[in-house]
Every structure is written in structure tokens, then in C-alpha cells.
Design a protein around this motif. Structure first.
Motif: not given
Length: 316
Positions: A176-182, A184-193, A313-315
Motif C-alpha cells: 500500500g505504499v508508493s507515495t510519501k503520503k502513503e 506517512d500514513l503507515m507510520m501514523s498507524y505505528g509502523a517503524v518503516g 518520491r516515497i521518502c
């Protein structure tokens, strides 16, 4: 409890692992990823011989730069007859990390930790995550329902939060990650990377055919379907005319045999061999049998780009 970040676990500059992809991942991609400040991972099964595997490790060790890291993925179930020898080579050469998939990681964790290698384990639910924790794994790769290839069933938010609330291990989100917004969303859920695969298929550095790369540009998330035709386990592929023609479900014979406990593993092994052969041909040569593995994150693939541009693009 504050869990270690992915950047601190692997001493990388950006919280991203280029996910191991069968046939796609190669040393060229990983070297460019390390230069861009991320970690790269290659399936050990991408190499036919142990000598080729060892040579790739030595190439990556020679090319490693500060802020980058590299590792290998091991299929740790009984269907991979090369597993134990591959593990021995990874430990002898002391790669930075190992990602385990499709089986118990116990032997890998024990062997790897003896030589200082970190072990991250693919999980799709809490039950297996708890087992990984009990075995001493270093982190969980939370494979959610947006991942490419063999995906999980839970949404990124539900899976990340469930693993964080019930284990002490750091959680790396996959899917589910291909952009910086995505990201950041995963990190907001508690992912460390995050672990990211499909966006890197359509890169100059990847080892697949131009047709496969262009398909990731031309098709979108709505074109991704689940097929049982590769390994017997649902796997995401691009819904090409060929996939539509052959269908995505197992035959009635396979479904019947899969109900037999004695025959089930042999049926899966044969299906995996047939499916892998089809995927290999489609990935590396022009063929009408286009079975291209990819996930819905090809939605944001608009051109054949470079590893470094996609990392940015992602980071960034």
C-alpha cells in the motif's frame, strides 16, 4: 515502550526496504537503493546456484555505502530444498539482515543471530507474529491486503495496530505504499518503516523485460487480481488477456487433491513449479503467456523510472 526504528535497526538514512521480488530484484537495484539511503533485499531463490548467491553477496558488500543496507529473503518451508544451504551461505558471508517467508523462522533466527545477522519475518496475522516474537525475531514484516504477490487479509491500519498492541517487536508495514503520503500514513498507524516492492518493478535497474515494466505503467490498481494458478496460494497479478483466458482458480482436480492431507503438499509443490516457470518466462522474455506479478501500488507508476527517483518520491 519505544520500539527501535527501521533506520536504527539497519543503520539506513530512510525508513524503507526495497522488498524482495522473485526475478525482479537484483544487485543493480540494491546498489542504487543503498546509494539512496535505503535497504534492499533479494530473494535467495533468484540465484540458481550457491556460487551465484555468494557472488552477489560479495558484490553488494563491496558496493555498500554508509546509510545503506542489504539483505536476502529466504523461503523457509519444506518446498524450498535449497533453504538450508542458502542459509549457510548468508551466515558465512554475514549479510546485514534476512527476511523469512512461508514457514517457521526458528532455524534461521538461531543461525543468523550467532553471527550477528538480524532476522525480520513476514507475518499476516497476530498468531504467527506472537510465534516470531517467542522465537526471538528482530522485527515483523506486516504483510497487509494491499501487498503484491502473496498478500495478507487485513488492512494496513488493522494489522499494524494489532501487532503493535500485542507484541513488543517493531512493525514494518508491507503493502500500500508508493507515495510519501502513503508512507506517512503507515507510520501514523505505528509502523517503524515500510517494505515496498511493486513501484520498483518499472525501473531501469530491474531485471525483467521491457514489456513487464511497461505493463506496470499501462495497468492500474483496478487491474490487479488474485490468482491461485502460480503457487496454489492466492497471489496478485496483472489481469492481462492471458490471465483472463486461463482463469484464476485452481482446477477441480487440484481443489479435490488439496483436501487430502497426504497429497496436499505435493500438489502445491507441483503447482508452484508450473506457476514459477510461467512467471519466469513472462518476466524475462516476450511471450503471449503474460503472468506478471504486481500489486495495486502500480497505480502511481506513470513511467519507467530509476530506483533513486522512486525512493525520493516515497521518502522525500
Amino acid at each position: 515502550m519505544i520500539k527501535p526504528t527501521l533506520t536504527s535497526l539497519l543503520q539506513i538514512n530512510r525508513p524503507l526496504i526495497m522488498a524482495p521480488m522473485f526475478l525482479v530484484s537484483n544487485t543493480k537495484m540494491v546498489i542504487e537503493g543503498m546509494k539512496a539511503g535505503v535497504a534492499g533485499c533479494i530473494p535467495a531463490l533468484n540465484y540458481r546456484t550457491l556460487e551465484e548467491l555468494r557472488a552477489s553477496i560479495q558484490e553488494l558488500k563491496a558496493a555498500k555505502v554508509p546509510g545503506g543496507s542489504f539483505g536476502y529473503n529466504l523461503i523457509v518451508n519444506k518446498s524450498n530444498i535449497k533453504y538450508k544451504d542458502q542459509l549457510a551461505v548468508l551466515c558465512e558471508e554475514k549479510v546485514d539482515f534476512i527476511i523469512t517467508s512461508l514457514g517457521s523462522p526458528e532455524e534461521t533466527i538461531n543461525a543468523a543471530h550467532k553471527v550477528g545477522i538480524k532476522v525480520f519475518c513476514d507475518v499476516t496475522d497476530l498468531a504467527f507474529a506472537k510465534k516470531v516474537e517467542s522465537l526471538g525475531g528482530d522485527a515483523l514484516i506486516a504483510v497487509n491486503n494491499q501487498a503484491g504477490g502473496h498478500r495478507g487479509n487485513l488492512s494496513p491500519e488493522k494489522l499494524i495496530k494489532e501487532l503493535n498492541e500485542n507484541t513488543m517487536l517493531p512493525v514494518i508495514s508491507a503493502g500500500g505504499v508508493s507515495t510519501k503520503k502513503e508512507l506517512d500514513l503507515m507510520m501514523s498507524y505505528g509502523a517503524v518503516g515500510v517494505s515496498v516492492g511493486s513501484p520498483f518493478i518499472a525501473t531501469i535497474e530491474s531485471g525483467v523485460s521491457e514489456e513487464y515494466k511497461q505493463a506496470c505503467v499501462d495497468y492500474n490498481a483496478k487491474d490487479i487480481v488474485l490468482t491461485e494458478k502460480i503457487s496454489g496460494t492466492p497471489c496478485t497479478v496483472i489481469n492481462t488477456p492471458y490471465v483472463q483466458k486461463v482463469g484464476t482458480r485452481q482446477s477441480w482436480i487440484e481443489r479435490t487433491l488439496n483436501k487430502n492431507k497426504t497429497l496436499k503438499k505435493w500438489v502445491k509443490m507441483i503447482r508452484y513449479m508450473i506457476g514459477s516457470n510461467a512467471v519466469t518466462k513472462a518476466a524475462t522474455e516476450v511471450t503471449y503467456k503474460t503472468v506478471w506479478v504486481a500489486g495495486p501500488t502500480i497505480e502511481n507508476t506513470t513511467e519507467i523510472s530509476t530506483v533513486s527517483k522512486i525512493v525520493d518520491r516515497i521518502c522525500s
